[in-house]
Motif scaffolding. Structure first.
Motif, short mmCIF file in Angstrom:
data_model
loop_
_atom_site.label_atom_id
_atom_site.label_comp_id
_atom_site.label_asym_id
_atom_site.label_seq_id
_atom_site.Cartn_x
_atom_site.Cartn_y
_atom_site.Cartn_z
N SER A 9 -3.33 5.35 10.44
CA SER A 9 -3.06 4.21 9.55
C SER A 9 -1.58 3.82 9.56
CB SER A 9 -3.46 4.57 8.12
OG SER A 9 -2.88 3.65 7.22
N PHE A 11 -0.18 2.06 7.36
CA PHE A 11 0.30 2.09 5.97
C PHE A 11 0.68 3.52 5.58
CE2 PHE A 11 -3.02 -1.15 6.52
CZ PHE A 11 -2.25 -2.29 6.35
N LEU A 36 -13.25 5.91 5.65
CA LEU A 36 -14.53 5.20 5.84
C LEU A 36 -15.74 6.10 5.56
CD1 LEU A 36 -13.79 2.94 8.94
CD2 LEU A 36 -13.70 2.36 6.52
N GLN A 50 -8.79 3.65 -0.41
CA GLN A 50 -7.95 3.47 0.78
C GLN A 50 -6.87 4.54 0.86
OE1 GLN A 50 -6.51 -0.62 0.26
NE2 GLN A 50 -8.03 -1.31 1.74
N ASN A 64 -1.40 2.12 -2.86
CA ASN A 64 -0.84 0.95 -2.18
C ASN A 64 0.53 1.38 -1.63
OD1 ASN A 64 -1.30 -1.64 -1.23
ND2 ASN A 64 -0.01 -2.56 -2.80
N SER A 65 0.65 1.27 -0.30
CA SER A 65 1.82 1.87 0.35
C SER A 65 3.18 1.34 -0.15
CB SER A 65 1.71 1.75 1.87
OG SER A 65 1.65 0.40 2.27
N PRO A 66 3.34 0.05 -0.47
CA PRO A 66 4.66 -0.36 -0.96
C PRO A 66 5.04 0.36 -2.26
CG PRO A 66 3.40 -2.29 -0.28
CD PRO A 66 2.45 -1.13 -0.28
N GLU A 104 -2.20 -5.41 8.40
CA GLU A 104 -3.50 -5.76 7.80
C GLU A 104 -4.35 -6.58 8.76
OE1 GLU A 104 -2.84 -7.63 3.97
OE2 GLU A 104 -1.91 -5.77 3.28
N VAL A 107 -5.48 -4.22 11.60
CA VAL A 107 -6.54 -3.30 11.16
C VAL A 107 -7.85 -4.08 11.02
CG1 VAL A 107 -7.35 -1.89 9.21
CG2 VAL A 107 -5.01 -1.60 10.08
N PHE A 111 -11.47 -3.25 12.80
CA PHE A 111 -12.77 -3.10 12.12
C PHE A 111 -13.78 -4.11 12.70
CE2 PHE A 111 -10.67 -1.30 8.02
CZ PHE A 111 -10.76 -0.01 8.53
N1 LIG Z 1 -2.54 -2.48 1.03
C1 LIG Z 1 -2.91 -1.13 1.35
C2 LIG Z 1 -3.75 -1.11 2.63
C3 LIG Z 1 -4.29 0.28 2.94
C4 LIG Z 1 -5.40 0.24 3.97
O1 LIG Z 1 -5.87 -0.84 4.37
N2 LIG Z 1 -5.81 1.42 4.43
C5 LIG Z 1 -6.92 1.50 5.34
C6 LIG Z 1 -6.60 2.44 6.51
S1 LIG Z 1 -5.45 1.69 7.62
C7 LIG Z 1 -8.11 2.08 4.63
O2 LIG Z 1 -8.00 3.08 3.96
N3 LIG Z 1 -9.27 1.42 4.76
C8 LIG Z 1 -10.50 1.85 4.17
C9 LIG Z 1 -11.10 0.78 3.30
O3 LIG Z 1 -10.49 -0.28 3.13
O4 LIG Z 1 -12.18 1.03 2.76
C10 LIG Z 1 -1.65 -0.27 1.49
O5 LIG Z 1 -0.61 -0.83 1.86
O6 LIG Z 1 -1.69 0.94 1.19
#
Ligand SMILES: N[C@@H](CCC(=O)N[C@@H](CS)C(=O)NCC(=O)O)C(=O)O
Length: 199
Positions: A9, A11, A36, A50, A64-66, A104, A107, A111
């Motif tokens: 990831s 993020f 997932l 996430q 949320n990473s930020p 984003e 990713v 998907f």
């Molecule tokens: N805005 C979030 C995005 C995090 C994100 O999209 N993580 C993905 C992995 S790259 C995830 O966990 N996806 C699983 C899902 O959305 O169900 C962040 O910055 O932390």
């Protein structure tokens, strides 16, 4: 503190780079989960399901990473990776937003590609690809401003570009973006980036 993590990831990688730049790997336990697969421990840490998600020792959940990066930048001490105030702070948060936006879109493309071919949307695929292309053009135009001390915004850009390399090398992001490519080549040799490269 426990960080729910993933080796691919972009993020999560921002957070892992920040921790390493601060020499603080001993302060944050990193637990790899497959988001997932809907693991209960991740849902307990982040209702959005996430990664990254951070659970503090008192049970507080930060996601949320930020937000995680901002929290750890203050909590872990050391040199600040987010400029403290004013124009420099907004400029760096804007940079982080561009990096996260590229990630984003990339990713989402991953998907989408994983879905059966007849279910893929050419409309959305095109929108995500064009969003990445426009963002790369903005970064190329602003490439001179990328030089300088490492910041959170710059970390986000490296993590995003590296993810595009990792999953979408056919997009050839370096084409037409020579200044950005040079900057990336120089900065991505830092140990914190090498150690966290997606694999
Ligand atoms: N805005 C979030 C995005 C995090 C994100 O999209 N993580 C993905 C992995 S790259 C995830 O966990 N996806 C699983 C899902 O959305 O169900 C962040 O910055 O932390």
């Amino acid at each position: 503190m426990e960080l729910f993590s993933s080796p691919t990831s972009p993020f999560v990688r921002k957070v892992r780079v920040l921790i390493r730049e601060k020499g603080a790997t001993g302060k944050v336990r990193e637990t790899v989960v497959a988001a997932l697969s809907d693991p209960a421990e991740l849902h307990a840490a982040n209702p959005l399901g996430q990664v990254p998600a951070l659970t503090l020792d008192d049970g507080t959940q930060i996601f949320n990473s930020p937000l995680i990066c901002q929290f750890l930048d203050e909590e872990l001490g050391g040199a600040k990776l987010l400029p403290p105030s004013g124009k420099a702070r907004w400029a760096d948060m804007r940079l982080q937003t561009i990096g996260d936006g590229i990630a984003e879109a990339a990713v989402s493309l991953s998907f989408e590609r994983a879905r059966p071919e007849e279910q893929r949307s050419p409309v959305w695929t095109g929108r995500w690809q064009r969003a990445i292309a426009r963002s790369l053009d903005v970064l190329e135009a602003e490439a001179d401003a990328l030089n300088g001390d490492l910041t959170l915004g710059r970390i986000a850009i490296v993590c995003a570009l590296s993810y595009v390399d990792f999953r979408h090398d056919a997009l050839n992001w370096r084409g037409g973006h020579p200044k950005l490519a040079d900057w990336y080549k120089n900065i991505s040799g830092r140990p914190a980036f090498v150690e966290t490269a997606p694999a």
